[in-house]
Write a protein that holds these residues in place. Structure first.
Motif, PDB file in Angstrom:
ATOM      1  N   HIS A 350       4.406   4.080  32.434  1.00  0.00           N
ATOM      2  CA  HIS A 350       5.034   3.308  33.435  1.00  0.00           C
ATOM      3  C   HIS A 350       4.073   2.872  34.598  1.00  0.00           C
ATOM      4  CE1 HIS A 350       5.861   7.124  34.670  1.00  0.00           C
ATOM      5  NE2 HIS A 350       6.177   6.807  35.966  1.00  0.00           N
ATOM      6  N   ASP A 351       2.906   3.787  34.862  1.00  0.00           N
ATOM      7  CA  ASP A 351       2.380   3.477  36.120  1.00  0.00           C
ATOM      8  C   ASP A 351       0.863   2.842  35.678  1.00  0.00           C
ATOM      9  OD1 ASP A 351       3.635   4.896  37.979  1.00  0.00           O
ATOM     10  OD2 ASP A 351       3.113   6.930  37.500  1.00  0.00           O
ATOM     11  N   ASN A 352       0.833   2.302  34.628  1.00  0.00           N
ATOM     12  CA  ASN A 352      -0.294   1.529  34.132  1.00  0.00           C
ATOM     13  C   ASN A 352      -0.010   0.109  33.459  1.00  0.00           C
ATOM     14  OD1 ASN A 352      -2.936   3.234  34.212  1.00  0.00           O
ATOM     15  ND2 ASN A 352      -1.068   4.688  33.445  1.00  0.00           N
ATOM     16  N   ALA A 353      -0.848  -0.779  33.272  1.00  0.00           N
ATOM     17  CA  ALA A 353      -0.861  -2.054  32.908  1.00  0.00           C
ATOM     18  C   ALA A 353      -0.604  -1.939  31.438  1.00  0.00           C
ATOM     19  CB  ALA A 353      -1.857  -2.992  33.301  1.00  0.00           C
ATOM     20  N   ARG A 354      -0.624  -2.804  30.631  1.00  0.00           N
ATOM     21  CA  ARG A 354      -0.152  -2.833  29.287  1.00  0.00           C
ATOM     22  C   ARG A 354      -1.473  -2.287  28.497  1.00  0.00           C
ATOM     23  NH1 ARG A 354       4.511  -1.926  26.749  1.00  0.00           N
ATOM     24  NH2 ARG A 354       6.216  -2.800  28.165  1.00  0.00           N
ATOM     25  N   LEU A 355      -1.074  -1.700  27.488  1.00  0.00           N
ATOM     26  CA  LEU A 355      -2.284  -0.995  26.507  1.00  0.00           C
ATOM     27  C   LEU A 355      -3.186  -1.989  26.048  1.00  0.00           C
ATOM     28  CD1 LEU A 355      -3.058   1.506  24.872  1.00  0.00           C
ATOM     29  CD2 LEU A 355      -1.431   0.789  23.094  1.00  0.00           C
ATOM     30  N   VAL A 356      -2.815  -3.032  25.314  1.00  0.00           N
ATOM     31  CA  VAL A 356      -3.593  -3.936  24.822  1.00  0.00           C
ATOM     32  C   VAL A 356      -4.367  -4.874  25.586  1.00  0.00           C
ATOM     33  CG1 VAL A 356      -1.984  -5.691  24.449  1.00  0.00           C
ATOM     34  CG2 VAL A 356      -3.869  -5.470  22.746  1.00  0.00           C
ATOM     35  N   SER A 357      -3.865  -5.069  27.070  1.00  0.00           N
ATOM     36  CA  SER A 357      -4.469  -5.764  27.844  1.00  0.00           C
ATOM     37  C   SER A 357      -5.641  -4.778  28.616  1.00  0.00           C
ATOM     38  CB  SER A 357      -3.493  -6.183  29.075  1.00  0.00           C
ATOM     39  OG  SER A 357      -2.876  -7.366  28.359  1.00  0.00           O
ATOM     40  N   ARG A 358      -5.684  -3.546  28.553  1.00  0.00           N
ATOM     41  CA  ARG A 358      -6.528  -2.695  29.062  1.00  0.00           C
ATOM     42  C   ARG A 358      -7.355  -2.160  28.331  1.00  0.00           C
ATOM     43  NH1 ARG A 358      -3.978   1.831  30.561  1.00  0.00           N
ATOM     44  NH2 ARG A 358      -5.432   2.596  32.105  1.00  0.00           N
ATOM     45  N   TYR A 359      -7.150  -1.680  27.059  1.00  0.00           N
ATOM     46  CA  TYR A 359      -8.147  -1.069  25.984  1.00  0.00           C
ATOM     47  C   TYR A 359      -8.402  -1.947  24.884  1.00  0.00           C
ATOM     48  CZ  TYR A 359      -7.862   3.164  28.675  1.00  0.00           C
ATOM     49  OH  TYR A 359      -7.762   4.093  29.609  1.00  0.00           O
ATOM     50  N   GLY A 360      -7.623  -3.004  24.756  1.00  0.00           N
ATOM     51  CA  GLY A 360      -7.956  -3.862  23.689  1.00  0.00           C
ATOM     52  C   GLY A 360      -8.393  -5.355  24.182  1.00  0.00           C
ATOM     53  N   ASN A 361      -8.048  -6.193  23.447  1.00  0.00           N
ATOM     54  CA  ASN A 361      -7.837  -7.682  23.676  1.00  0.00           C
ATOM     55  C   ASN A 361      -6.836  -8.647  23.372  1.00  0.00           C
ATOM     56  OD1 ASN A 361      -8.876 -10.426  23.671  1.00  0.00           O
ATOM     57  ND2 ASN A 361     -10.902  -9.756  23.041  1.00  0.00           N
ATOM     58  N   ASP A 362      -6.328  -8.957  24.807  1.00  0.00           N
ATOM     59  CA  ASP A 362      -4.987  -9.704  24.478  1.00  0.00           C
ATOM     60  C   ASP A 362      -5.070 -11.228  24.652  1.00  0.00           C
ATOM     61  OD1 ASP A 362      -5.796 -10.320  27.159  1.00  0.00           O
ATOM     62  OD2 ASP A 362      -4.170  -9.550  28.171  1.00  0.00           O
ATOM     63  N   SER A 363      -6.125 -11.590  23.973  1.00  0.00           N
ATOM     64  CA  SER A 363      -6.464 -13.033  23.401  1.00  0.00           C
ATOM     65  C   SER A 363      -5.447 -13.364  22.189  1.00  0.00           C
ATOM     66  CB  SER A 363      -7.715 -13.400  23.154  1.00  0.00           C
ATOM     67  OG  SER A 363      -8.174 -12.783  22.107  1.00  0.00           O
ATOM     68  N   PRO A 364      -5.168 -14.461  21.994  1.00  0.00           N
ATOM     69  CA  PRO A 364      -4.123 -14.775  20.794  1.00  0.00           C
ATOM     70  C   PRO A 364      -5.021 -14.163  19.500  1.00  0.00           C
ATOM     71  CG  PRO A 364      -4.115 -16.599  22.260  1.00  0.00           C
ATOM     72  CD  PRO A 364      -5.182 -15.630  22.774  1.00  0.00           C
ATOM     73  N   GLU A 365      -6.009 -14.300  19.467  1.00  0.00           N
ATOM     74  CA  GLU A 365      -6.924 -14.120  18.114  1.00  0.00           C
ATOM     75  C   GLU A 365      -6.976 -12.684  17.851  1.00  0.00           C
ATOM     76  OE1 GLU A 365     -11.354 -14.555  16.203  1.00  0.00           O
ATOM     77  OE2 GLU A 365     -10.978 -15.224  18.209  1.00  0.00           O
ATOM     78  N   PHE A 366      -7.100 -11.852  18.896  1.00  0.00           N
ATOM     79  CA  PHE A 366      -7.216 -10.502  18.738  1.00  0.00           C
ATOM     80  C   PHE A 366      -6.288  -9.311  19.213  1.00  0.00           C
ATOM     81  CE2 PHE A 366     -11.776 -12.112  19.262  1.00  0.00           C
ATOM     82  CZ  PHE A 366     -12.255 -11.926  17.831  1.00  0.00           C
ATOM     83  N   ARG A 367      -5.098 -10.150  19.817  1.00  0.00           N
ATOM     84  CA  ARG A 367      -4.156  -9.139  20.309  1.00  0.00           C
ATOM     85  C   ARG A 367      -3.613  -8.276  19.326  1.00  0.00           C
ATOM     86  NH1 ARG A 367       1.139  -8.825  19.957  1.00  0.00           N
ATOM     87  NH2 ARG A 367       1.117 -10.831  18.672  1.00  0.00           N
ATOM     88  N   ALA A 368      -3.098  -8.760  18.209  1.00  0.00           N
ATOM     89  CA  ALA A 368      -2.620  -8.037  17.073  1.00  0.00           C
ATOM     90  C   ALA A 368      -3.462  -6.706  16.585  1.00  0.00           C
ATOM     91  CB  ALA A 368      -2.002  -8.802  15.986  1.00  0.00           C
ATOM     92  N   PRO A 369      -4.779  -7.329  16.083  1.00  0.00           N
ATOM     93  CA  PRO A 369      -5.610  -6.305  15.174  1.00  0.00           C
ATOM     94  C   PRO A 369      -5.717  -5.104  16.430  1.00  0.00           C
ATOM     95  CG  PRO A 369      -6.641  -8.367  15.584  1.00  0.00           C
ATOM     96  CD  PRO A 369      -5.159  -8.736  15.743  1.00  0.00           C
ATOM     97  N   SER A 370      -6.206  -5.680  17.579  1.00  0.00           N
ATOM     98  CA  SER A 370      -6.563  -4.372  18.508  1.00  0.00           C
ATOM     99  C   SER A 370      -5.264  -3.602  19.090  1.00  0.00           C
ATOM    100  CB  SER A 370      -7.251  -5.024  20.022  1.00  0.00           C
ATOM    101  OG  SER A 370      -6.125  -6.022  20.587  1.00  0.00           O
ATOM    102  N   SER A 371      -4.023  -4.173  19.179  1.00  0.00           N
ATOM    103  CA  SER A 371      -2.862  -3.613  19.109  1.00  0.00           C
ATOM    104  C   SER A 371      -2.667  -2.333  18.303  1.00  0.00           C
ATOM    105  CB  SER A 371      -1.652  -4.352  19.331  1.00  0.00           C
ATOM    106  OG  SER A 371      -1.702  -5.207  20.535  1.00  0.00           O
ATOM    107  N   LYS A 372      -2.752  -2.877  17.025  1.00  0.00           N
ATOM    108  CA  LYS A 372      -2.786  -2.026  15.791  1.00  0.00           C
ATOM    109  C   LYS A 372      -3.901  -0.840  16.022  1.00  0.00           C
ATOM    110  CE  LYS A 372      -0.936  -5.577  12.770  1.00  0.00           C
ATOM    111  NZ  LYS A 372      -1.272  -6.490  11.688  1.00  0.00           N
TER     112      LYS A 372
END
Length: 578
Positions: A350-372
């Protein structure tokens, strides 16, 4: 690779460990227990589900979604504070520790929610905020009423006749000073956080007994664990010596692990933890591995689990992080706790921004695979994983346009401070847009109806515009969704004790984009391979590692030739090793 964390509150100094060392886990695996094997789901109650249309999540909303929680496979839920509070810091300013905030419901609602979790095999963790209270708590109301009030010593006061107190930096105060003058008794009170969050005086044994009695109250109700918020700050040097200029950059060194902290924790253990089948974790783990072990090693009789911040604090500006930094951080913590103690595994809260936006890639192309991929990492490391609500869906940062949209006190006061100092406000807002804690607090996205099915009213914080695509209803019906992948990964961990207790050894430790490691226990082994980049990557599987069954894969196919593995962007694979 882009990533970022919330404003860094401290710089943590840690002793280095070799990432390639293969520790002996005999002692750990001989002491298996339920809280080590837990998969913890952190739930922010204001943002999970609103049942009455007032725009704020509540306990009855959680009750409505108990079956969803069970469907995830998680075994424990940590809920952020739900006590009575004026909400200066979204519930972390408590005015009554034995009552439920009216916006959240009633004590009867709490009892029903707790029973519903237990009926589904889910344990419950209570957030305990006792470094400070609200200034509207009756203790503080009494304490500030007169210098001879019986509650005066429940807080830290500095009489004005002694002069200005030594400067102390405040995390949340726009003026930056943790001492606040109160004219009623011509004295200053201490608040490391908001001025509406006065620090409790733990040197007073009456305060400590009050806290233990509160914890017993909730343990008697059946809660299964306690998370101690900001507790490493509870013990203070009450002579309040001058700190060197710029000390706020090393605030744990000067604020944390005070002279009597271990005495207080051992007393808490004797009074509470030893009498109930509960576990306890404190926010923070000191500034060295020695500090962390002193908090959680079994023979210390203090806490059970270290919750360190080095992983989330790797990313403190817009430049992000490198995989080497991430790999080295997690590897040295694993090595340091291989034989004694236990750690938490997480990259979001709760003290940080979203996981995929910080450590992955939240673009439409890569959001799902990087979240997984990121969830594969969290759920395949040694330690107890903490999964933050919405990350199972791949929820992303929200894009705010102006400060008026923010609700977080850290963002609002930080903006005022930057403005008063003449900062570059465009740069400040760009950073805030990416770092803000509000990114991680937007309402849960349940379906594509108005406000994502979170509320029938106006949500307390706006829903992310991408809710029509990223939501539980859509992802539940898609076998390849982030949500269903998360469920599979949770089950894989639960079915394989080696992912909890097994030895951890890094493979290809110098690869700039691929994080690979083995987990091994009692003659069984798995190989975890994670591509942290948006491009295809080649990795050579070392001789001696013979891959067998594919346990999980976030793509449909694997491109391999001999011992060469061609990974797709953000691909995550776990192999059984023969």
């Amino acid at each position: 690779m882009k990533s970022i964390s919330v404003f860094v509150l401290a710089v943590y100094l840690f002793v280095g460990c070799s990432s390639g060392d293969k520790p002996n886990t005999e002692k750990q695996t001989s002491d298996q227990t339920w809280w080590k094997e837990a998969v913890i789901y952190q739930l922010y109650p204001r943002s999970f589900k609103d049942s009455d249309g007032d725009g704020v999540g509540d306990l009855r909303g959680i009750i409505e979604k108990l079956d969803y929680l069970q469907s995830l496979g998680i075994t424990m839920v940590w809920v952020n504070p739900i006590y009575s509070s004026p909400n200066d810091d979204n519930g972390y300013d408590i005015s009554d520790y034995r009552d439920i905030m009216a916006e959240f419901g009633t004590m009867e609602d709490f009892d029903e929610m707790l029973q519903g979790m237990h009926d589904r095999g889910i344990k419950f963790v209570m957030d305990v905020v006792v470094n400070h209270s609200s200034d509207e708590h009756e203790w503080f109301v009494q304490s500030r009423s007169s210098r001879d009030n019986p509650y005066r010593d429940y807080y830290h006061w500095w009489p004005a006749e002694k002069g200005t107190p030594p400067y102390r930096w405040s995390f949340f105060d726009p003026e930056g000073n943790a001492w606040r003058y109160d004219s009623l008794t011509d004295a200053y009170y201490l608040h490391y956080f908001s001025r509406k969050q006065p620090d409790l005086n733990w040197e007073n044994p009456k305060v400590r007994q009050e806290v233990y009695d509160i914890m017993k109250f909730w343990a008697e109700k059946g809660v299964d664990g306690f998370r101690l918020d900001a507790f490493q700050f509870a013990s203070k040097d009450t002579t309040f010596p001058e700190f060197p200029k710029g000390y706020e950059k090393e605030v744990i060194k000067y604020y944390g692990m005070g002279p009597y902290l271990h005495d207080y924790l051992r007393e808490m253990y004797d009074e509470v933890f030893s009498k109930y089948d509960v576990f306890a974790v404190a926010e923070g783990a000191g500034s060295t591995f020695e500090d962390a072990h002193d908090l959680v090693d079994a023979d210390r009789n203090e806490l059970q689990m270290a919750y360190h911040f080095e992983g989330v604090d790797l990313v403190n500006d817009l430049d992000g992080y490198t995989l080497d930094e991430l790999r080295n951080s997690f590897s040295k913590w694993d090595s340091a706790f291989a034989n004694e103690g236990w750690i938490s595994i997480f990259l979001a809260n709760h003290d940080n921004a979203r996981l995929v936006s910080r450590y992955g890639n939240d673009s439409p192309e890569f959001r799902a695979p990087s979240s997984k991929m990121l969830n594969t990492f969290i759920l395949s490391m040694r330690g107890t994983p903490y999964c933050y609500y919405g990350d199972e869906l791949g929820m992303t940062n929200i894009d705010f346009d102006s400060i008026s949209q923010y609700r977080d006190i850290a963002a609002i006061n930080g903006y005022q401070k930057a403005l008063s100092e003449g900062a570059d406000m465009d740069a400040f807002m760009e950073r805030l847009n990416f770092l803000s804690r509000d990114n991680g607090r937007t309402p849960m996205q349940w379906d594509d109806s108005p406000h994502a099915g979170f509320t029938t009213g106006i949500p307390w914080l706006p829903v992310n515009d991408n809710f029509t695509e990223i939501n539980v209803a859509n992802e539940s019906s898609d076998p390849n969704s982030c949500l269903n992948y998360f469920r599979k990964m949770v089950q894989l961990r639960k079915d394989n004790p080696l992912l909890v207790y097994g030895d951890y050894t890094v493979v290809a430790p110098k690869h700039p984009d691929v994080y690979a490691y083995t987990r091994e226990l009692d003659g069984e082994a798995m190989l975890v391979i994670l591509n942290f980049s948006s491009t295809g990557q080649l990795i050579n599987i070392p001789n001696g590692l013979e891959t067998g069954e594919i346990m999980i894969n976030n793509y449909h196919e694997i491109n391999a030739e001999g011992n060469k593995l061609n990974l797709q962007p953000y691909q995550a694979i776990i192999f059984q090793l023969n």
